[in-house]
Design an enzyme around this catalytic site. Structure first.
Site, PDB file in Angstrom:
ATOM      1  N   HIS A  99       0.851  -1.195   0.000  1.00 58.58           N
ATOM      2  CA  HIS A  99       0.000   0.000   0.000  1.00 58.58           C
ATOM      3  C   HIS A  99       0.879   1.234   0.000  1.00 58.58           C
ATOM      4  O   HIS A  99       2.002   1.218   0.514  1.00 58.58           O
ATOM      5  CB  HIS A  99      -0.926   0.005   1.221  1.00 58.58           C
ATOM      6  CG  HIS A  99      -0.199  -0.217   2.519  1.00 58.58           C
ATOM      7  ND1 HIS A  99       0.180  -1.464   2.950  1.00 58.58           N
ATOM      8  CD2 HIS A  99       0.245   0.658   3.458  1.00 58.58           C
ATOM      9  CE1 HIS A  99       0.819  -1.368   4.096  1.00 58.58           C
ATOM     10  NE2 HIS A  99       0.887  -0.087   4.431  1.00 58.58           N
ATOM     11  N   HIS A 101       0.995   5.169   1.214  1.00 56.35           N
ATOM     12  CA  HIS A 101       0.422   6.192   2.093  1.00 56.35           C
ATOM     13  C   HIS A 101       0.474   7.528   1.368  1.00 56.35           C
ATOM     14  O   HIS A 101       1.546   7.924   0.871  1.00 56.35           O
ATOM     15  CB  HIS A 101       1.255   6.352   3.362  1.00 56.35           C
ATOM     16  CG  HIS A 101       1.333   5.149   4.238  1.00 56.35           C
ATOM     17  ND1 HIS A 101       0.638   5.047   5.418  1.00 56.35           N
ATOM     18  CD2 HIS A 101       2.047   3.990   4.137  1.00 56.35           C
ATOM     19  CE1 HIS A 101       0.922   3.890   6.001  1.00 56.35           C
ATOM     20  NE2 HIS A 101       1.780   3.231   5.240  1.00 56.35           N
TER      21      HIS A 101
HETATM   22  P1  5GP Z   1       2.334   0.147   7.200  1.00 55.88           P
HETATM   23  O1  5GP Z   1       3.015   0.374   8.518  1.00 55.88           O
HETATM   24  O2  5GP Z   1       2.108  -1.324   6.937  1.00 55.88           O
HETATM   25  O3  5GP Z   1       2.994   0.852   6.048  1.00 55.88           O
HETATM   26  O4  5GP Z   1       0.922   0.858   7.337  1.00 55.88           O
HETATM   27  C1  5GP Z   1      -0.246   0.204   7.687  1.00 55.88           C
HETATM   28  C2  5GP Z   1      -1.326   1.255   7.801  1.00 55.88           C
HETATM   29  O5  5GP Z   1      -2.584   0.618   7.818  1.00 55.88           O
HETATM   30  C3  5GP Z   1      -1.235   2.084   9.089  1.00 55.88           C
HETATM   31  O6  5GP Z   1      -1.097   3.467   8.754  1.00 55.88           O
HETATM   32  C4  5GP Z   1      -2.543   1.795   9.807  1.00 55.88           C
HETATM   33  O7  5GP Z   1      -3.079   2.914  10.477  1.00 55.88           O
HETATM   34  C5  5GP Z   1      -3.441   1.309   8.692  1.00 55.88           C
HETATM   35  N1  5GP Z   1      -4.439   0.363   9.141  1.00 55.88           N
HETATM   36  C6  5GP Z   1      -4.216  -0.771   9.860  1.00 55.88           C
HETATM   37  N2  5GP Z   1      -5.363  -1.424  10.083  1.00 55.88           N
HETATM   38  C7  5GP Z   1      -6.351  -0.690   9.493  1.00 55.88           C
HETATM   39  C8  5GP Z   1      -7.762  -0.844   9.400  1.00 55.88           C
HETATM   40  O8  5GP Z   1      -8.359  -1.803   9.911  1.00 55.88           O
HETATM   41  N3  5GP Z   1      -8.443   0.112   8.722  1.00 55.88           N
HETATM   42  C9  5GP Z   1      -7.812   1.186   8.145  1.00 55.88           C
HETATM   43  N4  5GP Z   1      -8.582   2.057   7.503  1.00 55.88           N
HETATM   44  N5  5GP Z   1      -6.484   1.366   8.210  1.00 55.88           N
HETATM   45  C10 5GP Z   1      -5.755   0.447   8.887  1.00 55.88           C
END
Ligand code: 5GP
Ligand code: ZN
Length: 137
Positions: A99, A101
């Site tokens: 993903h 951001h």
């Molecule tokens: P990563 O650290 O993997 O790059 O980012 C994961 C992102 O997913 C985090 O910013 C976190 O807030 C978001 N996230 C995790 N679980 C959920 C969820 O259940 N719903 C939404 N909308 N975002 C989520």
């Protein structure tokens, strides 16, 4: 993938607030925003990280990042935008479905500061550059 939250969202098992969807990508509000308006852009197919994403998706992904990035900036009044994408746990990746951001930024918001390091010598930097060039396949 069964135990992936972003796949579970697409199956309707976890609620989320969508801002965009087409055949290949969807985007939604991050539940823990670094700033209000922080969204995630996600391929609908499960790829664990950037290295698994087919290059054919690249053009559409960039087009979508540009359109949604403009939308986030306009809607929030942000003066800047960070695009962040984490690969593997040491980078901070917590959800292992790739993903991007999109994080709106405001003057003086103090987010995402980092302290620049330095090389011991120009030779050290040159040697590492050579290792990287050799490792690129
Ligand atoms: P990563 O650290 O993997 O790059 O980012 C994961 C992102 O997913 C985090 O910013 C976190 O807030 C978001 N996230 C995790 N679980 C959920 C969820 O259940 N719903 C939404 N909308 N975002 C989520
Ligand atoms: Zn998934």
């Amino acid at each position: 993938m069964a135990d992936c939250i972003f796949c579970a969202m697409q199956r309707g098992e976890i609620p989320f607030v969508e801002v965009f969807s087409n055949n290949n990508l969807f985007a939604f509000m991050d539940i823990g925003p670094l700033n209000h308006g922080h969204i995630l852009i996600v391929p609908k197919k499960h790829y664990a990280n950037m290295f698994e994403v087919p290059v054919e998706l690249g053009g559409e992904l960039l087009e979508t990042m540009q359109a949604l990035g403009r939308g986030v900036m306009e809607a929030t009044g942000a003066g800047g935008l960070n695009v962040v994408q984490n690969n593997f746990a040491p980078s901070g990746q917590a959800v292992f479905h790739v993903h991007w951001h999109l994080i709106p930024r405001f003057e003086g918001d103090g987010l995402l500061k980092w302290t620049p390091g330095k090389y011991d010598s120009n030779e050290q930097m040159q040697a590492l550059a050579e290792l990287i060039r050799k490792a690129v396949k």
